[in-house]
Design an enzyme around this catalytic site. Sequence first.
Site, PDB file in Angstrom:
ATOM      1  N   VAL A 215     -11.912   0.215   1.317  1.00  0.00           N
ATOM      2  CA  VAL A 215     -10.465   0.280   0.610  1.00  0.00           C
ATOM      3  C   VAL A 215     -10.333  -0.768  -0.481  1.00  0.00           C
ATOM      4  CG1 VAL A 215      -7.812   0.184   1.254  1.00  0.00           C
ATOM      5  CG2 VAL A 215      -9.710   1.109   2.726  1.00  0.00           C
ATOM      6  N   ASP A 234     -14.881 -11.574  -0.537  1.00  0.00           N
ATOM      7  CA  ASP A 234     -15.533 -11.233   0.452  1.00  0.00           C
ATOM      8  C   ASP A 234     -17.153 -11.588   0.724  1.00  0.00           C
ATOM      9  OD1 ASP A 234     -16.872  -9.339   2.580  1.00  0.00           O
ATOM     10  OD2 ASP A 234     -15.537  -7.889   2.127  1.00  0.00           O
ATOM     11  N   VAL A 293      -2.004  -3.808   3.743  1.00  0.00           N
ATOM     12  CA  VAL A 293      -2.036  -2.522   4.248  1.00  0.00           C
ATOM     13  C   VAL A 293      -3.256  -2.399   5.262  1.00  0.00           C
ATOM     14  CG1 VAL A 293      -1.175  -1.101   2.400  1.00  0.00           C
ATOM     15  CG2 VAL A 293      -3.479  -1.655   2.222  1.00  0.00           C
ATOM     16  N   ALA A 294      -3.610  -3.692   5.812  1.00  0.00           N
ATOM     17  CA  ALA A 294      -4.887  -3.982   6.490  1.00  0.00           C
ATOM     18  C   ALA A 294      -4.593  -3.812   7.972  1.00  0.00           C
ATOM     19  CB  ALA A 294      -5.680  -4.904   6.147  1.00  0.00           C
ATOM     20  N   ARG A 295      -4.209  -4.912   8.200  1.00  0.00           N
ATOM     21  CA  ARG A 295      -4.179  -5.327   9.988  1.00  0.00           C
ATOM     22  C   ARG A 295      -3.000  -6.289   9.737  1.00  0.00           C
ATOM     23  NH1 ARG A 295      -5.775  -1.075  11.401  1.00  0.00           N
ATOM     24  NH2 ARG A 295      -5.494  -1.663  13.760  1.00  0.00           N
ATOM     25  N   ASP A 319       2.712  -2.752   5.205  1.00  0.00           N
ATOM     26  CA  ASP A 319       2.649  -1.648   5.790  1.00  0.00           C
ATOM     27  C   ASP A 319       2.542  -1.620   7.354  1.00  0.00           C
ATOM     28  OD1 ASP A 319       2.587   1.461   6.011  1.00  0.00           O
ATOM     29  OD2 ASP A 319       0.498   1.254   6.138  1.00  0.00           O
ATOM     30  N   GLU A 324       3.671  -3.411  16.503  1.00  0.00           N
ATOM     31  CA  GLU A 324       4.102  -2.212  16.202  1.00  0.00           C
ATOM     32  C   GLU A 324       4.727  -1.209  17.019  1.00  0.00           C
ATOM     33  OE1 GLU A 324       0.985  -0.517  13.510  1.00  0.00           O
ATOM     34  OE2 GLU A 324       0.999  -2.021  12.088  1.00  0.00           O
ATOM     35  N   HIS A 343       3.453   1.912   8.651  1.00  0.00           N
ATOM     36  CA  HIS A 343       1.950   2.111   8.835  1.00  0.00           C
ATOM     37  C   HIS A 343       1.673   3.349   8.406  1.00  0.00           C
ATOM     38  CE1 HIS A 343      -1.826   0.451  11.219  1.00  0.00           C
ATOM     39  NE2 HIS A 343      -1.976   1.159  10.379  1.00  0.00           N
ATOM     40  N   LEU A 344       1.766   3.518   7.066  1.00  0.00           N
ATOM     41  CA  LEU A 344       1.446   4.953   6.473  1.00  0.00           C
ATOM     42  C   LEU A 344       0.377   4.886   5.643  1.00  0.00           C
ATOM     43  CD1 LEU A 344       5.441   5.540   4.932  1.00  0.00           C
ATOM     44  CD2 LEU A 344       4.217   6.352   7.110  1.00  0.00           C
ATOM     45  N   GLY A 345      -0.524   3.979   5.750  1.00  0.00           N
ATOM     46  CA  GLY A 345      -1.550   3.939   4.792  1.00  0.00           C
ATOM     47  C   GLY A 345      -2.572   5.254   5.055  1.00  0.00           C
TER      48      GLY A 345
END
Length: 607
Positions: A215, A234, A293-295, A319, A324, A343-345
Amino acid sequence: MTAAAVTSCNPVLVQSRKQQGLPHSVVSWRFSPSSPFATTRAPSRATSRRASRRPLRVAAFVNPKPTVLVTDNLGEAGIDLLKRYANVDCSYDLSLEELCAKISLCDALIVTGGTKVTREVFESSGGRLRVVGRVGVGIDNVDVAAATEHGCLVVNAPTADTVAAAEHGIALLTSMARKIAQADASMKAGKWQRSTFLGVSLLGKRLAVMGFGRVGSEVARRAKGLGMNVIAHDPFAPLDRARAIGVDMVSFDEAIATTDFISLHLPLTPATSKMFNDVTFSRMKRGVRIVNVARGGVIDEEALLRALESGIVAQAALDVFTEEPPPEEDKLVRHRNVTVTPHLGASTMEAQEGVAIEIAEAVIEALKGELTATAVNAPMLSMEVISELSPYVEIAEKLGRLAVQLVSGGTGIRSVRIYYGSAREHDDLDTHYLRAMIIKGLVEPTSSVFVNLVNADFVAKQRGLRLTEEKVSLDGSPENPIEYIQVQIANVESKFASAISDSGEISVEGRLKDGKPHLTKVGSFRVDVSLEGSLLLCRQVDKPGMIGKVGSILGKENVNINYMSVGRIAPWKLAVMTIGVDEEPSREALRKIRELQDVEEFVLLKL
């Protein structure tokens, strides 16, 4: 494999030394059976027999159609695919108690982030649960350590929603920069506030992508297209992939201190939990904007709220959340400078269909016993290694089964040594797969434990088995990875004394011949018999007529001989006759063979 509790089994290279009765050049790999490929279940004998005949497979099933429980909404394409192979039970919104009550009737479980698959779930399965499929890439709601201990494979669907997640990340990035959500809410409230919603341009701004996996790299591609200068952090990402996109890899400190926008694409692990906290925010460029948009757990949400109030963070677009759904009065969700989505990823029609198919295929592969590429808690074996070693898997398991049946009891098995004869270099032979199958062969005939690639090393450790693997360097072409496998059990007595090698261990050796496994050595005796059906080992005086006498007894019992070999020291001395039979001889036939003159010892071994 939670993931932190999983430790890997890494080979430690030790000095070469000569082994008695083996070629002189020996390079040793010593393994401690401490890797996370876990415990047990009690299958029927039929299950174990079928598993032994399918050595490429992680597990086998008694029922012609396994049962798959789906506890969260899954796309119809995935459900339809599952129904072709399994009985599918779609039961949504189960409580933990309800899930535990149902799970003992299920062979597989498919969940999204909405269902917590805890240790209690695995314990309640009674060993039947063979695979958990997690829709999407995250597995933090699955107790992977418990899955491993119970021999349950965990698979995910990491690729199908990659584009959707990346697109959502870019959507949040742009809408945050231009305050789209706030302007929309204002207009719906009947207001016209053009001057209030002054945004910022993305062109020429610096974006730090934290986590450069599937991603993250797709977000970087799209951000480059928007004219942003993209850097990434990374420690595990290949540099050539970043260079190909035109992205510079930098340190964590440089990434957070010099950038205008930060996009998070990190997994939630003990190392990344609350990685973005008060200390981290204090080192950021003032006015930074953050997208996640990860965790949810990678951000300390209270610290983010403080950073927003102080102005260190100008805006955030989220997101995902630690909890949740978040509490109804959550201050972060309601903050004027925070854009939020539930959480719409992966929430596109295309992605939902894709992940449903991907997880269904992974679960079906696992139920068939195949080592799926998306397995989370299996050894990290490439498909090339699996394909290359697959012809040797059956022989590895059967050598383990033979060796353990030769043990007469006493103190039990504690020390097992495995030799791999190979012309390969010492670091060019991954034996995870073969070791697991040897453990399977050693353990299953003497217990109710079901052993597979996931739990083999755990089972060995639990039973106090100390396995040592050594590579014997051979001359020849390295084209074939293995010339022979030899399994030795030390410090035990044998029910067939001739199986004791010159160095004092029970020893059996096998090779592939014409693509089929053959037993080629028992103790110090050279033999050659196909490893199928059952084996009769008979030590007798080497004299004419012995083969005929044994064959006559078996023929009268209508027992078909599929292979036969005689290994001897010298003419008229001792010899070991190895006979492969398709059917198990009766007790009477075995008694007659045992009582033949010149037969000194005799044993039946079941494969």
